[in-house]
Design an enzyme around this catalytic site. Sequence first.
Site, PDB file in Angstrom:
ATOM      1  N   ASP A 248       0.421   0.805  -3.381  1.00 21.64           N
ATOM      2  CA  ASP A 248       1.378   0.763  -4.538  1.00 21.64           C
ATOM      3  C   ASP A 248       1.400  -1.107  -4.748  1.00 21.64           C
ATOM      4  O   ASP A 248       1.382  -1.418  -5.754  1.00 21.64           O
ATOM      5  CB  ASP A 248       2.468   0.083  -3.188  1.00 21.64           C
ATOM      6  CG  ASP A 248       3.373   2.203  -3.378  1.00 21.64           C
ATOM      7  OD1 ASP A 248       2.900   2.870  -3.752  1.00 21.64           O
ATOM      8  OD2 ASP A 248       4.085   1.809  -2.044  1.00 21.64           O
TER       9      ASP A 248
ATOM     10  N   HIS B 240       0.967  -1.798   6.592  1.00 19.22           N
ATOM     11  CA  HIS B 240       1.581  -0.538   6.572  1.00 19.22           C
ATOM     12  C   HIS B 240       1.660  -0.228   7.619  1.00 19.22           C
ATOM     13  O   HIS B 240       1.031  -0.634   8.733  1.00 19.22           O
ATOM     14  CB  HIS B 240       0.203   0.569   5.982  1.00 19.22           C
ATOM     15  CG  HIS B 240       0.507   1.596   5.585  1.00 19.22           C
ATOM     16  ND1 HIS B 240       0.447   2.748   6.876  1.00 19.22           N
ATOM     17  CD2 HIS B 240       0.626   2.173   4.387  1.00 19.22           C
ATOM     18  CE1 HIS B 240       0.346   3.797   5.958  1.00 19.22           C
ATOM     19  NE2 HIS B 240       0.442   3.948   4.620  1.00 19.22           N
TER      20      HIS B 240
END
Length: 435
Positions: A369, A311
């Site tokens: 996710d 991320h």
Amino acid sequence: MSKPAAQTVTITLDGTDRSATLPVIPGTLGPSVIDIRRLYQDLGMFTYDPGYGATAACESTITYIDGDQGILLHRGYPIEQLAEQCTFLEVAHLLLYGELPTKAQYEAFARTITRHTMIHEQLRRFFDGFRRDAHPMAVLTGVVGAMSAFYPDSSDVNDPHQREISAHRLIAKLPTIAAWAYKYSVGQPFMYPRNDLGYAENFLYMLNAVPTEPYVVNPVLARAMDRILILHADHEQNASTSTVRLAGSTGANPFACVAAGIATLWGPAHGGANEAVLKMLAEIGSVDRIPDFIAKVKDKNSNVRLMGFGHRVYKNYDPRAKIMARTCHEVLADLGIEHEPLLEIAMELERIALSDEYFISRKLYPNVDFYSGIILKAMGLPTSMFTALFAVARTVGWISQWKEMIEDPSQRIGRPRQVYTGAGQRDVVPLSERG
Ligand code: CMC
């Protein structure tokens, strides 16, 4: 800006007496920012920050992320508490209005959202223009973009009342549009929203029910869906939110801005990752093939990434991923799925990745996710709908950030500059003389 500058930073151009003294502005939490608005005027230079990793493009009171600690707060409340103790509509109210609703405010807000869930009947016919195999995100981008043609009475961005109605319409209608995009792709009749159901329940109903038989929504799945919506509701100035703000900075109407956000979310590095994770797990196929896959991920020439990992901001475990993993186990247990090969591959992949030097040194952890696709698959959603569901949830974040931007007196049209590295000025040679 909320607080006065407490400090300044002085930048001096080496070997000259040219310098700029710039104010430092503290936030409530997190790093302070250097206000560079006078930099060009004082020093004749821009800043260079591709990907905006070190640039604060706006002031915001909505969401705070501490990427090193793995903390996510909405209006100051930790995501863990919101996911455990609130419904999606409570969180939507919090993002949009700044506070969790009182009981009376909640009832009024839920009533308003519920009454806006139908879409204009003529907009329904818009779906027929798409091919049956159109990706739901393509349908969503098109239909949401078309909303401005159907709701011109809430498109005036300078009218606070119209801004509020457009926010309600978007939050209310996105589940209907997304569910119909799915129904269209499988050739089933559109199911009209039901006002006796909650937000997540109604979404599951519109996705799964058929007119020929009664459909009872499983409460565990409804709660899981509600939690997934909460976990995706907002995430500070990510790519799609920044797109919505940039589009909105031109005065474009909110439906057009959200359509731009949906288009941006579609990419596999952003919201498309949940779909990509499931494809990746299916391709790996079995736990014994994980080492080969990890080797490919670590090979710089392969271009293969461990989807659902890493991320831009989190350099620690994404707090949303932890809640998602727990929810995943709850849903599978409720559905009586004792053996889900994809979950087994995901858990082993996570275990190996978290102990592997490549991932540790780059601070790559599971993101939101990584587990969401497995839950959605267990719920019966087709893979192509995963990102559409993310868009349904993120709509409240987009529209809250858009509203905040419109109401912020310091915001101007977004217009980044560049460092030009092309040819210097030169003269055109007529075509007949160009070799
Ligand atoms: N698998 C393998 N290596 C990775 C991964 C990954 N998923 N993510 C980053 N790296 C490596 C990358 O190769 C680079 O290594 P090196 O320094 O040796 O060149 C290093 O880590 C830094 O990567 P980066 O590309 O500079 O990081 P970024 O901040 O630009 O990218 C990201 C962030 C999310 C795009 C990236 O981590 C990624 O592509 N992840 C997979 C896609 C994904 O799961 N996206 C969902 C994000 S969360 C939901 C959302 O916000 O939409």
